[in-house]
Write an enzyme that holds these catalytic residues in place. Structure first.
Site, PDB file in Angstrom:
ATOM      1  CE1 TYR A 194      34.082  41.538  36.042  1.00 21.32           C
ATOM      2  CE2 TYR A 194      33.454  43.323  37.516  1.00 21.32           C
ATOM      3  CZ  TYR A 194      34.041  42.088  37.307  1.00 21.32           C
ATOM      4  OH  TYR A 194      34.575  41.407  38.356  1.00 21.32           O
ATOM      5  CD  GLU A 249      34.340  38.057  37.236  1.00 17.86           C
ATOM      6  OE1 GLU A 249      35.259  38.829  37.569  1.00 17.86           O
ATOM      7  OE2 GLU A 249      34.529  37.007  36.608  1.00 17.86           O
TER       8      GLU A 249
END
Ligand code: GDP
Ligand code: MN
Length: 426
Positions: A109, A197
């Protein structure tokens, strides 16, 4: 402003971020064509909506043949996808992204966010990306890596390396990850993003590092200087009322109550909503019409507020500092004549040329209830709503029905001017 995954990937690719080979499709035929163009024998078909968590909602389909690709595109296009993030109404799927499917060894992530308290861009990373990141981040928050970027110098290569090593990447992958991190940072800065993101950032079985899923949001107030980003806006993914508001330069947020609000200035709008609640009512919306509200804009504001079928009364609250109350009053009168307002209307004006503004309202002959102070205006609009019990059938479609005569309980025809000794403006 949000954009689709495929658009975010195209933008990031322009900054050297490696993404899977792929292309957007609006039809099943086009999806198959894309798969042929990409080559290989395994593809993913991904629903393009302004939401994450599509995987768990069935919006990401792995395909092993062009028959699969056609079926996946057919299954997704034209449907409404409900994810954990969309709310119960879901979002419409009008486009799919067809990509080469990659053999994934690890999912990581990476997120770039604006930390308003620190006034810095912060890059966060976690060694376990993918679909479970929220739960994992809660279970082991200490594993979240953070790098705060000094705006004067931008993100430094050593910061990217620290993150990459922190993610547990081997040296051959570190340099690839560093290029992705620095590219994402440059895109964030140079495109006026508020969020980038990459979830997941993947390491493939053969050691390649790529951004497998990307989300980007942008600062609405900077979009005047980013025409290439603005053109990516997809109104189909937005609340139609909020989109219409944006077109007129109005700042509108739909809420659950039944008192429509038309206010100039975000601060005054917030204060007005508080006062409505204090008086026992619930605002139906937040609406800031801005400083120089022209009659056209005021009319657009009325149409917008009335397009919400829950609205039982409207409060117009304008403090004229740069503006002038007489102009606003003219705008309100013109708008009410043009739009036909079928619910009680309370207008509170304060500031420059307020006497002239009130005179225009009272001489208009329209059933407008006026008030001097904000608290009084809030009481009146809540009272006016109570004296007209909700009856869905009596609320006409916008703009095509005459406003009903106001019931005697609200003071009959004509303007009711408030007590001149009432407390001054708030
Ligand atoms: P999201 O659920 O909306 O965040 O959509 P993502 O694009 O992140 O996809 C969700 C998950 O699908 C990923 O975490 C992967 O596990 C899986 N996935 C997506 N693309 C591929 C691919 O090319 N190959 C493989 N094996 N899995 C994929
Ligand atoms: Mn994802």
């Amino acid at each position: 402003m949000d954009i689709h995954e495929y658009q975010a990937k195209e933008l990031l690719a322009g900054f050297g971020v490696r993404v899977p080979k792929g292309g957007v499709a609006y039809s099943a035929d086009q999806a198959v064509y894309r798969a042929t163009e990409i080559g290989g024998s395994r593809w993913v078909v991904k629903a393009q909506i302004h939401s994450g968590a599509r995987g768990k909602a069935g919006g990401i389909k792995l395909c092993a043949s062009d028959v699969d690709v056609r079926r996946a595109a057919k299954e997704l296009l034209g449907t409404t996808l409900v994810t954990m993030q969309t709310g119960p109404d879901g979002l419409p799927v009008h486009r799919v992204l067809v990509e080469e499917a990659l053999p994934i060894a690890r999912e990581l992530y990476v997120g770039l966010v604006l930390d308003r308290k620190r006034e810095r861009i912060v890059v966060v990373a976690h060694p376990h990306g993918g679909m479970e990141i929220e739960e994992i981040a809660q279970r082991e928050p200490e594993a979240i890596l953070r790098e705060v970027v000094e705006p004067a110098v931008g993100m430094q290569a050593f910061q990217a390396r620290e993150l990459a090593f922190g993610l547990g990447l081997a040296p051959p992958q570190v340099s690839q990850a560093v290029a992705i991190l620095l590219g994402a940072y440059r895109a964030f800065r140079e495109l006026d993003a508020t969020m980038v993101e990459v979830n997941p950032l993947v390491v493939t079985a053969d050691g390649q590092v790529l951004a497998l899923d990307v989300k980007m949001s942008f600062d609405d107030n900077a979009m005047f200087r980013r025409p290439n980003v603005v053109e990516l806006r997809d109104y189909a993914q937005e609340d139609p009322r909020e989109a219409e508001a944006a077109e007129h330069g109005l700042n509108y947020v739909a809420l659950d109550g039944d008192i429509g609000c038309i206010i100039n200035g975000a601060g005054l709008a917030m204060a007005t909503m508080d006062m409505i609640k204090h008086a026992g009512g619930e605002p139906a919306n937040f609406l800031d019409i801005g400083g120089g509200a022209s009659p056209d804009r005021v009319a657009a504001a009325f149409r917008l507020v009335l397009s919400d079928k829950n609205v039982r009364a409207i409060l117009v609250n304008v403090f004229a500092g740069i503006n002038r109350c007489d102009w606003v009053a003219q705008g309100v009168v013109q708008a009410v004549r043009a739009v036909q307002v079928p619910v009680p209307l309370v207008v509170r004006l304060a500031g420059t040329n307020v006497e002239e503004g009130r005179r225009i309202l009272s001489e208009s002959g329209l059933p407008i209830i006026t008030a001097d102070a904000l608290a009084e205006a809030a009481d009146r609009v809540v009272g006016a709503r109570r004296s007209s019990p909700p009856d869905p059938l009596s609320v006409p479609e916008r703009g095509n029905v005459q406003s009903p005569p106001s019931p005697a309980g609200r003071g009959g025809q004509g303007v009711r001017t408030s007590n001149a000794n009432a407390p001054g403006p708030v």
